[in-house]
Design an enzyme around this catalytic site. Structure first.
Site, PDB file in Angstrom:
ATOM      1  N   GLN A  14       0.507  -0.964  -0.087  1.00 54.28           N
ATOM      2  CA  GLN A  14      -0.394  -0.154   0.339  1.00 54.28           C
ATOM      3  C   GLN A  14       0.916   1.682   0.382  1.00 54.28           C
ATOM      4  O   GLN A  14       0.346   2.006  -0.637  1.00 54.28           O
ATOM      5  CB  GLN A  14      -0.854  -0.184   1.177  1.00 54.28           C
ATOM      6  CG  GLN A  14      -2.186  -0.800   0.685  1.00 54.28           C
ATOM      7  CD  GLN A  14      -2.985  -1.029   2.570  1.00 54.28           C
ATOM      8  OE1 GLN A  14      -2.467  -1.625   3.414  1.00 54.28           O
ATOM      9  NE2 GLN A  14      -4.046  -0.139   1.813  1.00 54.28           N
ATOM     10  N   HIS A  55      -3.471  -8.462   1.605  1.00 52.76           N
ATOM     11  CA  HIS A  55      -2.715  -7.548   0.829  1.00 52.76           C
ATOM     12  C   HIS A  55      -1.095  -8.046   0.224  1.00 52.76           C
ATOM     13  O   HIS A  55      -0.858  -7.744  -1.406  1.00 52.76           O
ATOM     14  CB  HIS A  55      -2.520  -6.382   1.358  1.00 52.76           C
ATOM     15  CG  HIS A  55      -3.261  -5.539   0.839  1.00 52.76           C
ATOM     16  ND1 HIS A  55      -3.850  -4.623  -0.092  1.00 52.76           N
ATOM     17  CD2 HIS A  55      -3.863  -4.866   2.640  1.00 52.76           C
ATOM     18  CE1 HIS A  55      -4.748  -3.766   0.336  1.00 52.76           C
ATOM     19  NE2 HIS A  55      -5.229  -3.648   1.561  1.00 52.76           N
TER      20      HIS A  55
HETATM   21 NI    NI Z   1      -6.312  -2.362   2.773  1.00 58.24          NI
END
Ligand code: NI
Length: 158
Positions: free
Chosen positions: A51, A137
């Protein structure tokens, strides 16, 4: 405090698998600090390295109300899942929406801490959800692929 730019859905890096950390380098320690700063600044309960554009198996989580119980997970691996919970889920990489996701209500995870010592984390409810969401993720999986029904708009903070 150093904040990193949060990558948003549509950025290819969020769909790629992450590499394991084999030794704790200074660079990774800086990454962990920056990820914690970025997560707290964004009022998130978790953040995974992709991220912030880094394809490494690093996750930070804090589900405490006060935001003073950071968990740092290196190379996390799910050992056990059980039960079921369905609740609204959101992601800092998918701003402005949430969606209902069914996940295991209990999760047991093996990981390494910042000193590369093996740790076992067990959680229920929100912690179990955060563990599953963040570990997804690391395989390039966003929660939106697991949403039941439609994504709902949520009010944006000023
Ligand atoms: Ni997330």
């Amino acid at each position: 405090m150093a904040l990193r730019t949060i990558r948003k859905m549509g950025d290819e890096i969020l769909t790629k698998p992450c590499r394991e950390i084999t030794e704790m380098k200074h660079r990774t320690k800086v990454l962990i600090r920056d990820m914690l700063d970025t997560m707290y600044e964004s009022n998130g309960v978790g953040l995974a390295a992709p991220q912030v554009g880094i394809l490494k198996k690093v996750v930070v989580i804090d589900v405490s109300e006060e935001g003073d119980c950071p968990l740092v997970l290196i190379n996390p691996e799910i050992l056990e899942l059980s039960g079921e919970q369905t609740d609204q889920e959101a992601c800092l990489s998918v701003p402005g929406v949430s969606g209902a996701v069914t996940r295991a209500n209990y999760a047991k995870v093996k990981a390494y801490n910042e000193d590369m010592q093996e740790i076992i984390i067990e959680g229920e409810g929100l912690l179990a959800r955060a563990l599953q969401h963040e570990i997804d993720h690391l395989s390039g999986i966003l929660y939106v692929s697991k949403v039941e029904g439609e994504l709902q708009p949520v009010p944006q903070e000023e």
